[in-house]
Design an enzyme around this catalytic site. Sequence first.
Site, PDB file in Angstrom:
ATOM      1  N   LYS A 114       0.820  -1.220   0.000  1.00 45.68           N
ATOM      2  CA  LYS A 114       0.000   0.000   0.000  1.00 45.68           C
ATOM      3  C   LYS A 114       0.845   1.257   0.000  1.00 45.68           C
ATOM      4  O   LYS A 114       0.473   2.270  -0.597  1.00 45.68           O
ATOM      5  CB  LYS A 114      -0.955   0.004   1.200  1.00 45.68           C
ATOM      6  CG  LYS A 114      -2.103  -0.955   1.034  1.00 45.68           C
ATOM      7  CD  LYS A 114      -3.250  -0.601   1.944  1.00 45.68           C
ATOM      8  CE  LYS A 114      -4.420  -1.544   1.709  1.00 45.68           C
ATOM      9  NZ  LYS A 114      -5.479  -1.424   2.682  1.00 45.68           N
ATOM     10  N   LYS A 198      -4.747  -8.846  -6.947  1.00 48.44           N
ATOM     11  CA  LYS A 198      -5.973  -9.073  -6.199  1.00 48.44           C
ATOM     12  C   LYS A 198      -7.088  -8.148  -6.709  1.00 48.44           C
ATOM     13  O   LYS A 198      -6.800  -7.009  -7.075  1.00 48.44           O
ATOM     14  CB  LYS A 198      -5.610  -8.706  -4.754  1.00 48.44           C
ATOM     15  CG  LYS A 198      -6.484  -9.158  -3.682  1.00 48.44           C
ATOM     16  CD  LYS A 198      -5.890  -8.761  -2.333  1.00 48.44           C
ATOM     17  CE  LYS A 198      -5.991  -7.276  -2.097  1.00 48.44           C
ATOM     18  NZ  LYS A 198      -5.901  -6.843  -0.714  1.00 48.44           N
ATOM     19  N   LYS A 201     -10.579  -2.571  -4.239  1.00 49.20           N
ATOM     20  CA  LYS A 201     -11.407  -1.353  -4.289  1.00 49.20           C
ATOM     21  C   LYS A 201     -10.663  -0.217  -4.942  1.00 49.20           C
ATOM     22  O   LYS A 201     -11.254   0.692  -5.511  1.00 49.20           O
ATOM     23  CB  LYS A 201     -11.720  -0.885  -2.860  1.00 49.20           C
ATOM     24  CG  LYS A 201     -12.512  -1.816  -2.011  1.00 49.20           C
ATOM     25  CD  LYS A 201     -12.452  -1.337  -0.554  1.00 49.20           C
ATOM     26  CE  LYS A 201     -12.938  -2.406   0.386  1.00 49.20           C
ATOM     27  NZ  LYS A 201     -12.628  -2.156   1.784  1.00 49.20           N
TER      28      LYS A 201
HETATM   29  P1  TYM Z   1     -10.790  -4.839   3.688  1.00 54.46           P
HETATM   30  O1  TYM Z   1     -11.780  -3.754   3.933  1.00 54.46           O
HETATM   31  O2  TYM Z   1      -9.652  -4.549   2.770  1.00 54.46           O
HETATM   32  O3  TYM Z   1     -11.526  -6.129   3.119  1.00 54.46           O
HETATM   33  C1  TYM Z   1     -12.657  -6.669   3.765  1.00 54.46           C
HETATM   34  C2  TYM Z   1     -12.614  -8.186   3.678  1.00 54.46           C
HETATM   35  O4  TYM Z   1     -12.598  -8.602   2.301  1.00 54.46           O
HETATM   36  C3  TYM Z   1     -11.515  -9.497   2.070  1.00 54.46           C
HETATM   37  N1  TYM Z   1     -11.030  -9.278   0.699  1.00 54.46           N
HETATM   38  C4  TYM Z   1     -10.898 -10.252  -0.215  1.00 54.46           C
HETATM   39  N2  TYM Z   1     -11.146 -11.571  -0.157  1.00 54.46           N
HETATM   40  C5  TYM Z   1     -10.913 -12.291  -1.284  1.00 54.46           C
HETATM   41  N3  TYM Z   1     -10.450 -11.748  -2.449  1.00 54.46           N
HETATM   42  C6  TYM Z   1     -10.191 -10.430  -2.546  1.00 54.46           C
HETATM   43  N4  TYM Z   1      -9.752  -9.913  -3.687  1.00 54.46           N
HETATM   44  C7  TYM Z   1     -10.406  -9.615  -1.394  1.00 54.46           C
HETATM   45  N5  TYM Z   1     -10.260  -8.290  -1.131  1.00 54.46           N
HETATM   46  C8  TYM Z   1     -10.639  -8.109   0.148  1.00 54.46           C
HETATM   47  C9  TYM Z   1     -10.468  -9.112   3.113  1.00 54.46           C
HETATM   48  O5  TYM Z   1      -9.583 -10.177   3.369  1.00 54.46           O
HETATM   49  C10 TYM Z   1     -11.329  -8.773   4.313  1.00 54.46           C
HETATM   50  O6  TYM Z   1     -11.665  -9.937   5.034  1.00 54.46           O
HETATM   51  N6  TYM Z   1      -7.892  -4.896   7.774  1.00 54.46           N
HETATM   52  C11 TYM Z   1      -9.161  -5.319   7.237  1.00 54.46           C
HETATM   53  C12 TYM Z   1     -10.349  -4.814   8.030  1.00 54.46           C
HETATM   54  C13 TYM Z   1     -10.304  -5.050   9.504  1.00 54.46           C
HETATM   55  C14 TYM Z   1     -10.522  -6.291  10.162  1.00 54.46           C
HETATM   56  C15 TYM Z   1     -10.431  -6.006  11.557  1.00 54.46           C
HETATM   57  C16 TYM Z   1     -10.787  -7.578   9.715  1.00 54.46           C
HETATM   58  C17 TYM Z   1     -10.082  -4.130  10.463  1.00 54.46           C
HETATM   59  N7  TYM Z   1     -10.167  -4.676  11.693  1.00 54.46           N
HETATM   60  C18 TYM Z   1     -10.590  -7.023  12.509  1.00 54.46           C
HETATM   61  C19 TYM Z   1     -10.942  -8.586  10.668  1.00 54.46           C
HETATM   62  C20 TYM Z   1     -10.845  -8.298  12.039  1.00 54.46           C
HETATM   63  C21 TYM Z   1      -9.290  -4.793   5.816  1.00 54.46           C
HETATM   64  O7  TYM Z   1      -8.679  -3.821   5.449  1.00 54.46           O
HETATM   65  O8  TYM Z   1     -10.235  -5.412   5.073  1.00 54.46           O
END
Ligand code: TYM
Length: 333
Positions: A114, A198, A201
């Site tokens: 990132k 991947k 967003k």
């Molecule tokens: P975030 O917002 O980037 O993504 C949310 C969830 O979607 C999954 N994900 C994917 N899974 C499969 N293929 C993809 N291309 C893909 N893109 C995203 C992510 O693995 C995630 O599960 N750090 C986390 C948010 C967070 C969190 C937490 C998660 C903050 N605190 C506590 C679990 C527990 C994040 O940025 O997810």
Amino acid sequence: MSKKIFSGVQPTGNLHLGNYLGAIKNFVELNNKIDNECVFCVVDLHAITTKQEPKELKKNIRETAATFIASGIDPKKSIIFNQSMVSAHAECAWILSCVSRIGWLNRMTQFKEKAGKDKEKASIGLYSYPVLMAADILLYDATHVPVGDDQKQHLELCRDIAQKFNNDFNAPEFLRTPEPLIQKEFSRIMSLKDAQKKMSKSDPSDLSRINLTDDKDQIANKIKKAKTDPLPMPSESSILSKRPEAENLLSIYSSVTNQSLEKSINEFNGKNFSEFKEKLSEIIIEKIEPISKEIKRLLKDERYLDSILLEGSKKADRIASKKIIEIKELVGF
Ligand code: TYM
């Protein structure tokens, strides 16, 4: 056995099929199990680790909550709230950042990706982001954390932080080390334009992802334009590693239809991509269109969405403030 589930999604717009298949679909299944206690968080404090336009952020917080509900999470059964409304998250993150080691954070691959080449210009928040994520999870004594494959390293760090806190403050088992719930297959959905990347967003090309707010024409158009290779559909899984686009599209097909990759390969063995793509569009539309329509309907009712977040925050606050009092006591405050 009942599970305590915690997970989060960033309200940074463009929630997509990867978020759905990698995480949200799993949230819904966990929500539907009677004994589970689930907390699903719109992680707005995480969102501001990169620059956000305040009006957009407000809209995206509501849209993420709407996506949870439209996908099938029942706000009466599970807690849905936004992180910034529960102050214990930020407090706990600070305390845990004093326990975490710089060396641990230096190993986080997501930060490297990132921050890109110019690490010096990344925010401190982006760097320490996994510590806030650990705070989210540990405040709720979560036993299981459903996430996509890209969050695996952050969860390992969370376990290390919990163990170090327990050691440092002589409080064995006080912070509970959670288990990641990462699907064995299809936990990393790739871009429709470049199967080495991947689905994300933040990809500047909207054609690289199916957004959960896309309508049926947009979905059909994106699948039609998805990158493929010139060969017919593969006949066995052993060659998929050399054909990443075919692998990704077949994985999406399998995940949406809940069938094994092998079965999907047999279904389309030797056929043209165009025939497969038609079927793929059809099943994605069948799954995503009702969610997309429901998100748009819910977004018109801001008062309802705000009331869900407020109610959820009150419930979350009751759990988290109890834990932060215990944490402060152990620290010596
Ligand atoms: P975030 O917002 O980037 O993504 C949310 C969830 O979607 C999954 N994900 C994917 N899974 C499969 N293929 C993809 N291309 C893909 N893109 C995203 C992510 O693995 C995630 O599960 N750090 C986390 C948010 C967070 C969190 C937490 C998660 C903050 N605190 C506590 C679990 C527990 C994040 O940025 O997810």
